[in-house]
Design an enzyme around this catalytic site. Sequence first.
Site, PDB file in Angstrom:
ATOM      1  N   GLY A  38       0.821  -1.225   0.000  1.00  0.00           N
ATOM      2  CA  GLY A  38       0.000   0.000   0.000  1.00  0.00           C
ATOM      3  C   GLY A  38       0.846   1.262   0.000  1.00  0.00           C
ATOM      4  O   GLY A  38       0.356   2.340  -0.319  1.00  0.00           O
ATOM      5  N   GLY A 113       8.892   4.762  -4.812  1.00  0.00           N
ATOM      6  CA  GLY A 113       8.271   5.878  -4.108  1.00  0.00           C
ATOM      7  C   GLY A 113       9.215   6.985  -3.691  1.00  0.00           C
ATOM      8  O   GLY A 113      10.279   7.196  -4.291  1.00  0.00           O
ATOM      9  N   GLU A 156      -2.687  20.880   4.251  1.00  0.00           N
ATOM     10  CA  GLU A 156      -3.650  19.857   4.709  1.00  0.00           C
ATOM     11  C   GLU A 156      -3.546  19.669   6.223  1.00  0.00           C
ATOM     12  O   GLU A 156      -4.560  19.642   6.926  1.00  0.00           O
ATOM     13  CB  GLU A 156      -3.420  18.517   3.984  1.00  0.00           C
ATOM     14  CG  GLU A 156      -3.876  18.539   2.531  1.00  0.00           C
ATOM     15  CD  GLU A 156      -3.802  17.175   1.830  1.00  0.00           C
ATOM     16  OE1 GLU A 156      -3.333  16.198   2.436  1.00  0.00           O
ATOM     17  OE2 GLU A 156      -4.216  17.104   0.651  1.00  0.00           O
ATOM     18  N   GLU A 172       6.416  29.877   5.626  1.00  0.00           N
ATOM     19  CA  GLU A 172       6.620  29.524   4.208  1.00  0.00           C
ATOM     20  C   GLU A 172       7.599  30.505   3.566  1.00  0.00           C
ATOM     21  O   GLU A 172       7.481  31.712   3.718  1.00  0.00           O
ATOM     22  CB  GLU A 172       5.271  29.526   3.469  1.00  0.00           C
ATOM     23  CG  GLU A 172       5.341  29.534   1.950  1.00  0.00           C
ATOM     24  CD  GLU A 172       6.087  28.354   1.330  1.00  0.00           C
ATOM     25  OE1 GLU A 172       5.809  27.210   1.699  1.00  0.00           O
ATOM     26  OE2 GLU A 172       6.963  28.600   0.461  1.00  0.00           O
ATOM     27  N   GLY A 235       8.736  19.283   1.066  1.00  0.00           N
ATOM     28  CA  GLY A 235       8.894  18.499  -0.153  1.00  0.00           C
ATOM     29  C   GLY A 235       9.307  17.059   0.119  1.00  0.00           C
ATOM     30  O   GLY A 235       9.581  16.682   1.256  1.00  0.00           O
ATOM     31  N   HIS A 291      -2.462   8.706  -7.878  1.00  0.00           N
ATOM     32  CA  HIS A 291      -3.192   8.331  -9.094  1.00  0.00           C
ATOM     33  C   HIS A 291      -2.316   8.437 -10.341  1.00  0.00           C
ATOM     34  O   HIS A 291      -2.535   7.721 -11.313  1.00  0.00           O
ATOM     35  CB  HIS A 291      -4.504   9.117  -9.240  1.00  0.00           C
ATOM     36  CG  HIS A 291      -4.374  10.589  -9.046  1.00  0.00           C
ATOM     37  ND1 HIS A 291      -4.414  11.184  -7.816  1.00  0.00           N
ATOM     38  CD2 HIS A 291      -4.204  11.607  -9.935  1.00  0.00           C
ATOM     39  CE1 HIS A 291      -4.298  12.496  -7.953  1.00  0.00           C
ATOM     40  NE2 HIS A 291      -4.165  12.778  -9.235  1.00  0.00           N
ATOM     41  N   HIS A 414     -30.259  18.282 -10.403  1.00  0.00           N
ATOM     42  CA  HIS A 414     -30.535  19.384  -9.492  1.00  0.00           C
ATOM     43  C   HIS A 414     -31.148  18.831  -8.215  1.00  0.00           C
ATOM     44  O   HIS A 414     -32.025  17.973  -8.280  1.00  0.00           O
ATOM     45  CB  HIS A 414     -31.514  20.381 -10.135  1.00  0.00           C
ATOM     46  CG  HIS A 414     -31.871  21.498  -9.201  1.00  0.00           C
ATOM     47  ND1 HIS A 414     -30.987  22.523  -8.936  1.00  0.00           N
ATOM     48  CD2 HIS A 414     -32.987  21.731  -8.462  1.00  0.00           C
ATOM     49  CE1 HIS A 414     -31.567  23.355  -8.066  1.00  0.00           C
ATOM     50  NE2 HIS A 414     -32.779  22.895  -7.762  1.00  0.00           N
TER      51      HIS A 414
HETATM   52  P1  NAI Z   1       5.660  20.969  -1.673  1.00  0.00           P
HETATM   53  O1  NAI Z   1       6.809  20.984  -2.612  1.00  0.00           O
HETATM   54  O2  NAI Z   1       4.271  20.969  -2.169  1.00  0.00           O
HETATM   55  O3  NAI Z   1       5.796  22.229  -0.679  1.00  0.00           O
HETATM   56  C1  NAI Z   1       6.943  22.513   0.102  1.00  0.00           C
HETATM   57  C2  NAI Z   1       6.927  23.966   0.535  1.00  0.00           C
HETATM   58  O4  NAI Z   1       7.964  24.184   1.487  1.00  0.00           O
HETATM   59  C3  NAI Z   1       7.172  24.941  -0.624  1.00  0.00           C
HETATM   60  O5  NAI Z   1       6.110  25.855  -0.702  1.00  0.00           O
HETATM   61  C4  NAI Z   1       8.516  25.583  -0.248  1.00  0.00           C
HETATM   62  O6  NAI Z   1       8.592  26.926  -0.666  1.00  0.00           O
HETATM   63  C5  NAI Z   1       8.535  25.461   1.277  1.00  0.00           C
HETATM   64  N1  NAI Z   1       9.881  25.540   1.876  1.00  0.00           N
HETATM   65  C6  NAI Z   1      11.007  24.891   1.469  1.00  0.00           C
HETATM   66  N2  NAI Z   1      12.053  25.218   2.267  1.00  0.00           N
HETATM   67  C7  NAI Z   1      11.589  26.091   3.198  1.00  0.00           C
HETATM   68  C8  NAI Z   1      12.202  26.803   4.298  1.00  0.00           C
HETATM   69  N3  NAI Z   1      13.495  26.671   4.617  1.00  0.00           N
HETATM   70  N4  NAI Z   1      11.413  27.625   5.045  1.00  0.00           N
HETATM   71  C9  NAI Z   1      10.102  27.776   4.748  1.00  0.00           C
HETATM   72  N5  NAI Z   1       9.502  27.138   3.728  1.00  0.00           N
HETATM   73  C10 NAI Z   1      10.217  26.299   2.964  1.00  0.00           C
HETATM   74  O7  NAI Z   1       5.950  19.717  -0.711  1.00  0.00           O
HETATM   75  P2  NAI Z   1       5.037  18.924   0.339  1.00  0.00           P
HETATM   76  O8  NAI Z   1       3.882  19.738   0.772  1.00  0.00           O
HETATM   77  O9  NAI Z   1       6.004  18.437   1.367  1.00  0.00           O
HETATM   78  O10 NAI Z   1       4.477  17.710  -0.514  1.00  0.00           O
HETATM   79  C11 NAI Z   1       5.393  16.758  -1.111  1.00  0.00           C
HETATM   80  C12 NAI Z   1       4.784  16.068  -2.309  1.00  0.00           C
HETATM   81  O11 NAI Z   1       3.735  15.213  -1.918  1.00  0.00           O
HETATM   82  C13 NAI Z   1       4.238  17.030  -3.349  1.00  0.00           C
HETATM   83  O12 NAI Z   1       4.692  16.641  -4.618  1.00  0.00           O
HETATM   84  C14 NAI Z   1       2.746  16.857  -3.244  1.00  0.00           C
HETATM   85  O13 NAI Z   1       2.105  17.055  -4.495  1.00  0.00           O
HETATM   86  C15 NAI Z   1       2.590  15.435  -2.739  1.00  0.00           C
HETATM   87  N6  NAI Z   1       1.370  15.325  -1.942  1.00  0.00           N
HETATM   88  C16 NAI Z   1       0.161  15.376  -2.574  1.00  0.00           C
HETATM   89  C17 NAI Z   1      -1.024  15.345  -1.853  1.00  0.00           C
HETATM   90  C18 NAI Z   1      -2.326  15.452  -2.576  1.00  0.00           C
HETATM   91  O14 NAI Z   1      -2.356  15.321  -3.785  1.00  0.00           O
HETATM   92  N7  NAI Z   1      -3.444  15.721  -1.893  1.00  0.00           N
HETATM   93  C19 NAI Z   1      -1.011  15.233  -0.385  1.00  0.00           C
HETATM   94  C20 NAI Z   1       0.295  15.233   0.168  1.00  0.00           C
HETATM   95  C21 NAI Z   1       1.431  15.266  -0.589  1.00  0.00           C
END
Ligand code: NAI
Length: 425
Positions: A38, A113, A156, A172, A235, A291, A414
């Site tokens: 999983g 992964g 989230e 951020e 990230g 997905h 509707h």
């Molecule tokens: P992300 O890349 O989306 O966001 C990381 C954020 O951290 C960025 O906005 C960046 O500017 C910030 N950052 C980096 N260094 C920093 C610092 N020193 N100080 C402050 N801010 C800093 O990464 P995230 O949220 O960890 O997600 C990882 C991956 O997992 C992504 O590719 C995401 O698409 C995927 N994911 C998708 C989900 C969904 O589709 N619902 C749910 C959870 C994760």
Amino acid sequence: MNCSDLIIIGAGPGGYKAAVYAAKHGLKVTIFEDVNVGGTCLNVGCIPTKTYVHSKDFKEAVERQPQVVEALRSGVETLLSHPNITLIREKGVFINANTVSGVTAPNIIVATGSSAKMLPIPGADGQNVGSSTELLGLKELPKRLCIIGAGVIGMEFASVFQKFGSEVTVVEYLKECLPMVDSDIAKRLRKLLEKRGITFYMGAGVKSIDGSTVLFEQKGKEVAVEADYILMATGRKPNVSPDFANAGFEYDERKGIAVDEHFRTLNGQSSMVNGQCFAIGDVNGRQMLAHAAEMQGIHVVNRILGIEDKIRFDVMPAAIFTEPEAACVGPTEDQLKEQGVPFECHKSFYRANGKALAMNETEGMVKLCCEPEEGKLLSAHVFGAHAADIVQEVTAYITLGATLRQLRETVHIHPTLSEVLIEVN
Ligand code: NAI
């Protein structure tokens, strides 16, 4: 030496779906998994977080999480008990291009992964600092939670832990949250969460952590935030392994395994005997979405079987499961402008939708971008209750090359939230 038609390394959503699909099509599959079937999604990602989102308090979330995960995990185990599948519960290690841990096959899929990328800053190894995996393991609600990074994971968790009663601060680096989302929607979501009491420090790069203090700089000033738990959501990085070198394909620690448009690894193919090697999901660094991994796996198995498919990897919907949700498919307005693509933008708002009013979910909007002449749909950006489901409908239209007129001429039940689509200006 054991022989299979296909070896898969990793039983996350990419790997296990590919295994089941291949087995149903008659291929003999060996799949390696050294943690839990999983993968991240089911065990420490999408599924546990959605259980949190749909629990009324932290206590209920902590109780329900293992039950939901266990139920789904045993479902995957059952799928993998197919007579054509051998599940080996250990790390699959490349011995050469065609051999993984004593098993040989012409076709290999790497689906290992990704893992959380921790910032290399002083104090990041503290006991009260962790990734989303550790945060989901907490048994006590942190009174003060500081989240580094306002990406998908950061937003989230900010939304759900504020609901549970934590005092949440998000730090951020960039000016706005969710850089890949429509900027209007990202701003609305941040403002809404601010109104609920979450503190955001934008344009603030975290420099260090000292025990329970997060230190960062904002507009040239040093700022310190106190927290009981610190979530690092900066990230994820692809899971590559030194034995990949034995397979001969191109990979790097940061970008993962390099692949072509059919997810075939680059270079190593010539060292294989009568077969091909592929890398799907987070490990190829393309789109880190469960997905996306699943569909890449199906496409790869189709290639192995000689089946042509028309999966549109350029039409990749995504959702952020905050409350309310944000979701999108296709390029943002900013991206269309940058690319010089002519487009029209059509909007509508949840507050004018009967179902949204009845549900008391009036916060939300829809943006549809279309080609100006024909009205061919290019993208959809939705913020509001069930945004993911609404975007899913538009994904079908875009995949089939439909126009806004065709969408409007489709009868919608509707009252439903998806009527927001036909109500666009
Ligand atoms: P992300 O890349 O989306 O966001 C990381 C954020 O951290 C960025 O906005 C960046 O500017 C910030 N950052 C980096 N260094 C920093 C610092 N020193 N100080 C402050 N801010 C800093 O990464 P995230 O949220 O960890 O997600 C990882 C991956 O997992 C992504 O590719 C995401 O698409 C995927 N994911 C998708 C989900 C969904 O589709 N619902 C749910 C959870 C994760």
